[in-house]
Design an enzyme around this catalytic site. Structure first.
Site: not given
Ligand code: PLP
Length: 391
Positions: A61, A113, A186, A211
């Site tokens: 973990r 997001y 992000d 992604k």
């Molecule tokens: N940040 C961005 C820019 C995203 O597009 C996403 C998901 O679409 C996330 C965070 C969240 O990621 P996850 O789907 O891997 O939890």
């Protein structure tokens, strides 16, 4: 912590990011002489005769050899001090927010997001963490949203979902630091191929590694890279992985590190495809607008050109004439783009974000978000033309 092969064998690691990614920092398994990562499935590790840990490894973990090596590659690509993998991008984001205390304030973009906004609106408020949303490409609005002494975290997403505004990270870092807050970016959409937030003054670079980093729509993963190894907020976010347990797991980490070996090739191709695609549709009679930071018509084109390295990313949004019905008719007639959520994989996807996010979403109902893959761009152009001819 330094990755021991990196320290010992710089000639095998290479000097440039493309090489670091393609070779996983040149790691080899001395026992088998394999340069392909083995997967250690064991959840626990033997101690020695003095009951001391071997290489600080206690329990999976917290640690696993493949986490350490994949984190080392990411840390190096982002020029950070430390990196940690998490079970998803949402888990990584959640650990940053959960490192805050009740009474703290977060400044975060209006466009981002939607799960990030949702966390603040639905989870944060329940735990006494307040927030203010700022207009994405408006530094004055960001400055006004900061409450010195109360704001502990400024969040930036750049380019930001789903209209791809670009925020000047260096300026945002200064505003955050002047108020005693930290800046988290992000960096999912640009990846370290196109933007290195820590080099621009950010404290944390956060990823949905689901992604572009993994790149094949077959693994869910998250990551944080930190500029510091001892900032109290980072230490809490880092430790939350083993305390709260949103751990990635060795199989998923294997897929992620394998995907990262082709990161540069994929992103370069996606950028070239997206630019050609956006240019083709810019001014199209069936479209209200094309949002892509690589277009001169994009309001943040000059910030993007100064900040992003060698490309503008693989994400394009279009606003279809005819509102919701027009957008739906367009998607229904498309055959090549898969109508599915997510982004950053090798296959092109089309999404109607308003339907995905729900009624409360601020996303315009005529907007289609396109994740441009690595296919031949002419096929992609023909597919959207096919969709638009049905509008
Ligand atoms: N940040 C961005 C820019 C995203 O597009 C996403 C998901 O679409 C996330 C965070 C969240 O990621 P996850 O789907 O891997 O939890």
């Amino acid at each position: 912590m330094l990755y021991e092969d990196e320290r010992d064998r710089p000639e095998r690691t290479g000097k440039r990011p493309e090489t670091w990614a393609a070779r996983g920092l040149g790691w080899i398994d001395e026992d088998s002489r394999s340069f392909v990562e083995p997967i250690i499935t064991g959840t626990t590790y033997l101690r020695d005769q003095n009951y001391a840990l071997h290489k600080e490894r206690n329990y999976t973990r917290d640690v696993n050899p493949i986490y350490e090596r994949t984190e080392a590659v990411l840390r190096k690509l982002e020029n950070g001090k430390e990196a940690k993998l998490y079970a998803s991008g949402a888990a990584a984001t959640g650990c940053v927010f959960q490192a805050l205390d009740s009474g703290d304030h977060v400044v975060s973009p209006e466009s981002s997001y939607f799960g990030t906004r949702k966390w603040l609106m639905e989870v944060g408020v329940r735990h006494g963490i307040s927030h203010t949303f700022y207009r994405n490409n408006d530094l004055a609005a960001l400055a006004a949203a900061i409450q010195p002494g109360k704001t502990r975290l400024v969040w930036v997403e750049s380019p930001a979902n789903p209209t791809w505004e670009v925020t000047d990270i260096r300026a945002a870092a200064k505003l955050a630091h002047d108020a005693g807050a930290i800046l988290a970016v992000d960096n999912t959409v640009p990846t370290p191929v196109l933007t290195r937030p820590l080099d621009l003054g950010a404290d944390l670079s956060v990823h949905s590694a689901t992604k572009y980093l993994a790149g094949h729509n077959d693994v869910m993963a998250g990551a944080i890279v930190s500029a510091s190894d001892d900032h109290p907020l980072w230490v809490k976010a880092r430790d939350l992985r083993w305390i709260a347990g949103p751990v990635l797991g060795p199989f998923e980490t294997w897929l992620l590190q394998r995907g990262m070996r082709t990161l540069f090739l994929r992103v370069e191709r996606q950028c070239a495809n997206a630019l050609a695609f956006a240019r083709h549709f810019d001014g199209h009679p069936k479209l209200e607008a094309v949002a892509y930071p690589g277009l001169q018509s994009h309001p943040d084109h000059s910030v993007a050109s100064a900040q992003m390295i060698g490309g503008y990313g693989g994400m394009v949004s279009v606003r279809v004439k005819g509102g919701l019905e027009g957008a739906k008719r367009c998607v229904a007639a498309m055959r090549l783009f898969f109508p599915a959520t997510s982004l950053g994989g090798v296959e092109s996807l089309v999404e109607h974000r308003k339907i995905v996010e729900g009624e409360d979403s601020p996303v315009p109902e005529d907007l289609l978000r396109l994740s441009i893959g690595i296919e031949n761009v002419d096929d992609l152009v023909e597919d959207l033309e096919r969709g638009l001819s049905a509008v």
